[in-house]
Design a protein around this motif. Structure first.
Motif, PDB file in Angstrom:
ATOM      1  N   UNK A  40       0.833  -1.199   0.000  1.00  0.00           N
ATOM      2  CA  UNK A  40       0.000   0.000   0.000  1.00  0.00           C
ATOM      3  C   UNK A  40       0.870   1.253   0.000  1.00  0.00           C
ATOM      4  N   UNK A  41       1.907   1.264   0.820  1.00  0.00           N
ATOM      5  CA  UNK A  41       2.824   2.406   0.855  1.00  0.00           C
ATOM      6  C   UNK A  41       3.506   2.598  -0.497  1.00  0.00           C
ATOM      7  N   UNK A  42       3.915   1.515  -1.094  1.00  0.00           N
ATOM      8  CA  UNK A  42       4.564   1.590  -2.403  1.00  0.00           C
ATOM      9  C   UNK A  42       3.604   2.126  -3.463  1.00  0.00           C
ATOM     10  N   UNK A  43       2.386   1.626  -3.469  1.00  0.00           N
ATOM     11  CA  UNK A  43       1.401   2.068  -4.446  1.00  0.00           C
ATOM     12  C   UNK A  43       1.051   3.545  -4.268  1.00  0.00           C
ATOM     13  N   UNK A  44       1.049   4.000  -3.024  1.00  0.00           N
ATOM     14  CA  UNK A  44       0.689   5.392  -2.750  1.00  0.00           C
ATOM     15  C   UNK A  44       1.893   6.320  -2.826  1.00  0.00           C
ATOM     16  N   UNK A  45       3.082   5.751  -2.842  1.00  0.00           N
ATOM     17  CA  UNK A  45       4.291   6.558  -2.962  1.00  0.00           C
ATOM     18  C   UNK A  45       4.634   7.352  -1.717  1.00  0.00           C
ATOM     19  N   UNK A  46       4.218   6.852  -0.562  1.00  0.00           N
ATOM     20  CA  UNK A  46       4.510   7.550   0.688  1.00  0.00           C
ATOM     21  C   UNK A  46       4.533   6.567   1.848  1.00  0.00           C
ATOM     22  N   UNK A  47       5.263   6.917   2.886  1.00  0.00           N
ATOM     23  CA  UNK A  47       5.302   6.105   4.095  1.00  0.00           C
ATOM     24  C   UNK A  47       4.045   6.421   4.898  1.00  0.00           C
ATOM     25  N   UNK A  48       3.313   5.402   5.308  1.00  0.00           N
ATOM     26  CA  UNK A  48       2.066   5.582   6.045  1.00  0.00           C
ATOM     27  C   UNK A  48       2.213   5.344   7.544  1.00  0.00           C
ATOM     28  N   UNK A  49       3.264   4.616   7.929  1.00  0.00           N
ATOM     29  CA  UNK A  49       3.473   4.288   9.341  1.00  0.00           C
ATOM     30  C   UNK A  49       4.907   4.559   9.770  1.00  0.00           C
ATOM     31  N   UNK A  50       5.052   5.118  10.988  1.00  0.00           N
ATOM     32  CA  UNK A  50       6.356   5.209  11.630  1.00  0.00           C
ATOM     33  C   UNK A  50       6.554   3.885  12.352  1.00  0.00           C
ATOM     34  N   UNK A  51       7.622   3.193  12.049  1.00  0.00           N
ATOM     35  CA  UNK A  51       7.899   1.909  12.686  1.00  0.00           C
ATOM     36  C   UNK A  51       8.985   2.105  13.730  1.00  0.00           C
ATOM     37  N   UNK A  52       8.640   1.794  14.975  1.00  0.00           N
ATOM     38  CA  UNK A  52       9.600   1.857  16.069  1.00  0.00           C
ATOM     39  C   UNK A  52       9.719   0.461  16.663  1.00  0.00           C
ATOM     40  N   UNK A  53      10.661   0.271  17.538  1.00  0.00           N
ATOM     41  CA  UNK A  53      10.922  -1.065  18.071  1.00  0.00           C
ATOM     42  C   UNK A  53       9.677  -1.763  18.589  1.00  0.00           C
ATOM     43  N   UNK A  54       8.915  -1.103  19.428  1.00  0.00           N
ATOM     44  CA  UNK A  54       7.742  -1.751  20.035  1.00  0.00           C
ATOM     45  C   UNK A  54       6.439  -1.019  19.749  1.00  0.00           C
ATOM     46  N   UNK A  55       6.464  -0.134  18.810  1.00  0.00           N
ATOM     47  CA  UNK A  55       5.265   0.655  18.537  1.00  0.00           C
ATOM     48  C   UNK A  55       5.216   1.065  17.074  1.00  0.00           C
ATOM     49  N   UNK A  56       4.019   1.193  16.577  1.00  0.00           N
ATOM     50  CA  UNK A  56       3.786   1.672  15.210  1.00  0.00           C
ATOM     51  C   UNK A  56       2.765   2.794  15.329  1.00  0.00           C
ATOM     52  N   UNK A  57       3.033   3.894  14.632  1.00  0.00           N
ATOM     53  CA  UNK A  57       2.040   4.974  14.628  1.00  0.00           C
ATOM     54  C   UNK A  57       1.977   5.575  13.229  1.00  0.00           C
TER      55      UNK A  57
END
Length: 105
Positions: A40-57
């Motif tokens: 989905x991120x690739x298709x939209x051309x943007x990062x949708x989620x911040x990925x952290x060690x124990x959390x995603x936002x």
């Protein structure tokens, strides 16, 4: 996996703040959840989620997507109308853009 499944998985991950929790809730492998969000991120051309060690936002674009896709009960009619095909002249276009990503620059 179709776009609607990708939207549904993205919403679940964003709401739960975890790929693993979303995978359990959706009863699908974690790898499938991760792949769906990446596609989905690739298709939209943007990062949708911040990925952290124990959390995603969600990122700013992710928040806008969440506002446009009516939760996990999204239907093709309501969710697809929120996005614009990148090549509007092509009725079978599978490339979509997020309005927020289109304005960024």
């Amino acid at each position: 996996m179709d776009k609607l499944d990708q939207y549904r998985i993205f919403v679940q991950v964003a709401e739960m703040g975890s790929f693993i929790k979303a995978a359990h809730a959706l009863d699908v492998p974690r790898a499938s959840v991760s792949a769906a969000v990446q596609q989905l991120e690739s298709a939209m051309g943007t990062r949708l989620l911040h990925r952290m060690t124990r959390q995603v936002r969600p990122t700013a674009d992710g928040v806008q997507l969440l506002e446009r896709v009516p939760c996990s009960s999204a239907t093709p009619k309501t969710s697809s109308s929120c996005f614009m095909p990148a090549n509007a002249g092509s009725p079978d276009s599978s490339t979509w853009t997020c309005p927020a990503a289109s304005r960024a620059g």
